[in-house]
Design a protein around this motif. Structure first.
Motif, PDB file in Angstrom:
ATOM      1  N   ALA A   1      17.442  13.943 -52.786  1.00  0.00           N
ATOM      2  CA  ALA A   1      16.887  13.786 -54.135  1.00  0.00           C
ATOM      3  C   ALA A   1      16.105  12.479 -54.252  1.00  0.00           C
ATOM      4  O   ALA A   1      15.062  12.418 -54.912  1.00  0.00           O
ATOM      5  CB  ALA A   1      18.010  13.826 -55.173  1.00  0.00           C
ATOM      6  N   SER A   2      16.609  11.427 -53.593  1.00  0.00           N
ATOM      7  CA  SER A   2      15.908  10.142 -53.641  1.00  0.00           C
ATOM      8  C   SER A   2      14.569  10.232 -52.921  1.00  0.00           C
ATOM      9  O   SER A   2      13.582   9.620 -53.353  1.00  0.00           O
ATOM     10  CB  SER A   2      16.776   9.048 -53.016  1.00  0.00           C
ATOM     11  OG  SER A   2      17.094   9.363 -51.665  1.00  0.00           O
TER      12      SER A   2
ATOM     13  N   THR B   1      12.139  11.927 -55.279  1.00  0.00           N
ATOM     14  CA  THR B   1      11.694  10.993 -56.326  1.00  0.00           C
ATOM     15  C   THR B   1      10.680  10.004 -55.771  1.00  0.00           C
ATOM     16  O   THR B   1       9.646   9.727 -56.402  1.00  0.00           O
ATOM     17  CB  THR B   1      12.900  10.239 -56.902  1.00  0.00           C
ATOM     18  OG1 THR B   1      13.825  11.177 -57.465  1.00  0.00           O
ATOM     19  CG2 THR B   1      12.464   9.255 -57.981  1.00  0.00           C
ATOM     20  N   ALA B   2      10.969   9.471 -54.585  1.00  0.00           N
ATOM     21  CA  ALA B   2      10.066   8.495 -53.965  1.00  0.00           C
ATOM     22  C   ALA B   2       8.709   9.131 -53.663  1.00  0.00           C
ATOM     23  O   ALA B   2       7.657   8.508 -53.876  1.00  0.00           O
ATOM     24  CB  ALA B   2      10.697   7.942 -52.694  1.00  0.00           C
TER      25      ALA B   2
ATOM     26  N   ARG C   1       7.352  11.758 -55.168  1.00  0.00           N
ATOM     27  CA  ARG C   1       6.662  12.031 -56.433  1.00  0.00           C
ATOM     28  C   ARG C   1       6.023  10.740 -56.976  1.00  0.00           C
ATOM     29  O   ARG C   1       4.887  10.764 -57.464  1.00  0.00           O
ATOM     30  CB  ARG C   1       7.645  12.612 -57.443  1.00  0.00           C
ATOM     31  CG  ARG C   1       7.004  13.016 -58.754  1.00  0.00           C
ATOM     32  CD  ARG C   1       7.964  13.737 -59.675  1.00  0.00           C
ATOM     33  NE  ARG C   1       8.170  15.137 -59.277  1.00  0.00           N
ATOM     34  CZ  ARG C   1       9.288  15.619 -58.775  1.00  0.00           C
ATOM     35  NH1 ARG C   1      10.337  14.816 -58.602  1.00  0.00           N
ATOM     36  NH2 ARG C   1       9.390  16.890 -58.453  1.00  0.00           N
ATOM     37  N   ASN C   2       6.749   9.634 -56.883  1.00  0.00           N
ATOM     38  CA  ASN C   2       6.185   8.349 -57.317  1.00  0.00           C
ATOM     39  C   ASN C   2       4.993   7.960 -56.455  1.00  0.00           C
ATOM     40  O   ASN C   2       4.005   7.395 -56.951  1.00  0.00           O
ATOM     41  CB  ASN C   2       7.262   7.262 -57.244  1.00  0.00           C
ATOM     42  CG  ASN C   2       8.360   7.448 -58.276  1.00  0.00           C
ATOM     43  OD1 ASN C   2       8.154   8.097 -59.309  1.00  0.00           O
ATOM     44  ND2 ASN C   2       9.536   6.893 -58.017  1.00  0.00           N
TER      45      ASN C   2
END
Length: 438
Positions: free
Chosen positions: A261-262, A265-266, A268-269
């Motif tokens: 999940a991290s 997120t990374a 997507r950022n």
């Protein structure tokens, strides 16, 4: 005791063969229609890589801005060359690959033979481990081969059989577009359906698997053109394949593996940061509007399951329901016609449970017979779906053990359910009324 009820049921069915045949036909046709449609729907809606689909993601970058978005605000479903190469260079995923569809010609060593056109993809080396592609001989190429634009190729087993008789061809050469390429790997049988790694160009389904895979930048250097879809929001300023690379036309598929999940997120950022950088550089004049979907969500967004298969499945289940309603009416008429028999049995002490068992056994036999007929009709239906569905989709429908068992199970259970109400009515017959009327 079950044998006794079975004998009673068979005797009863033999007494009215026409009515029995009508019920069996109704169940057989209804089950066959639903199971044939289910075999197609199951094939096209399954997860092509279930052990890893939640870790595979497709990024979308808003290359065209508000005027190029879909009705629901999505950016283009493919990338232009600039963005694809930039994402590969930054390499923010565990594994990733840009790819585009190619259709090169294989030039035989024998000058008397005609060139062979084959389908394939230009990909990066991480394509194979990312998608768990199975190899029969050898393996994929290395990251260094990507960098050096090495003239290497991976071929599938069918092409290997055609060119080398099925022998280990690793180290041998094939001539693609009049250039020699060294074979580094031969795939095992691999043609996932849908072709999830590039549904934009394949349309999702293909009876023929990709025959060749070659390094992305090697294909670019050799000017092997894109054989897939090319969508443009403006006419390229330059002509030819080079002009396509310098344009904002989208024609490249992209996939990345993100195993947590991290990491999602990374990444997507990172995409949003990349879009902001392009905005600051003057290339984009709009705020970031990117997407990052895992494989199931991506396939759903691209509407890979054809609407025809969904409609046909609903229609088939509707037909099964109509057949069951007709069967309920036929069973009700048959059971209530035997009211005097039921009255005598009840007067002699038979409990309602015995009546239930007797008539549900009879319904079960009808269901089993309908199931056997349904198996035959399902086999005919699966073999005939090509008349009403596209060839690539129809070829996926198959009659296997699980479908056979499901057909029988559906037929028996459906008929038992259809027999519940007629059996309930039969069990409520009052012995005194029947004896008095007789």
């Amino acid at each position: 005791m079950f044998g006794y009820y079975l004998e009673l049921a068979i005797r009863s069915l033999k007494r009215s063969p026409g009515l029995t045949a009508l019920m069996v036909l109704a169940i057989g046709f209804g089950v066959a229609a639903s199971m044939t449609s289910w075999s197609v729907f199951r094939a096209v809606s399954g997860d092509p890589i279930p052990w890893k689909s939640s870790q595979l993601f497709v990024p979308q970058i808003d290359t065209w801005g508000p005027n190029g978005r879909s009705a629901d605000g999505d950016p283009p479903n493919a990338m232009d060359y600039t963005d694809a190469v930039a994402l590969m260079r930054d390499h923010r995923a565990k594994l990733q690959s840009a790819m585009y569809e190619i259709s090169p010609s294989i030039v035989p060593a024998d000058a008397a033979k005609h060139p062979i056109n084959v389908s394939g993809h230009a990909v990066y080396s991480e394509f194979f481990p990312m998608l768990d592609v199975p190899f029969k001989y050898g393996t994929g190429w290395s990251a260094r081969d990507d960098q050096n634009r090495a003239q290497v190729v991976v071929i599938n087993s069918k092409l290997n059989q055609k060119l080398f008789g099925g022998a280990n061809s690793v180290g041998k050469s094939i001539n693609l577009e009049r250039q020699d390429y060294r074979v580094v790997g031969v795939l095992n049988d691999w043609n996932p359906q849908p072709r999830f790694y590039d549904v934009v160009n394949s349309g999702g389904f293909s009876t023929e698997g990709d025959a060749v895979f070659m390094p992305f930048q090697t294909a670019i250097q050799a000017a092997i053109p894109n054989d897939g879809n090319t969508n443009c929001n403006a006419v390229p300023k330059e002509s030819g394949f080079v002009g396509l690379q310098h344009s904002s036309c989208v024609w490249i598929a992209y996939m990345a593996e993100l195993d947590s999940a991290s990491a999602v997120t990374a990444y997507r950022n990172y995409l949003n940061g990349y879009a902001r950088d392009q905005q600051q550089a003057g290339r984009f004049s709009w705020a970031p509007n990117n997407r990052l979907r895992n494989l199931p969500a991506w396939l759903d967004s691209q509407h890979i399951v054809p609407s025809d298969t969904k409609v046909s499945l609903l229609v088939a289940f509707g037909l099964l329901l109509v057949c069951l309603v007709n069967t309920v009416g036929l069973l009700l008429a048959k059971f209530l016609r035997r009211s005097s028999e039921i009255g005598v049995r009840r007067a002699l002490g038979a409990p309602r449970a015995a009546i239930y068992t007797q008539f549900l056994t009879e319904a079960g036999i009808v269901g089993a017979a309908g199931g056997v007929l349904g198996l035959l009709l399902t086999a005919v239906g699966v073999a005939s779906v090509g008349w009403v569905l596209p060839k690539d989709i129809a070829a996926l429908a198959r009659l296997d053990v699980s479908l056979l068992l499901l057909t029988l199970l559906v037929a028996v259970i459906a008929t038992m359910l259809a027999g519940l109400y007629p059996t309930y009515r039969a069990s409520r017959v009052q012995p005194a009324w029947q004896l008095k009327s007789n």
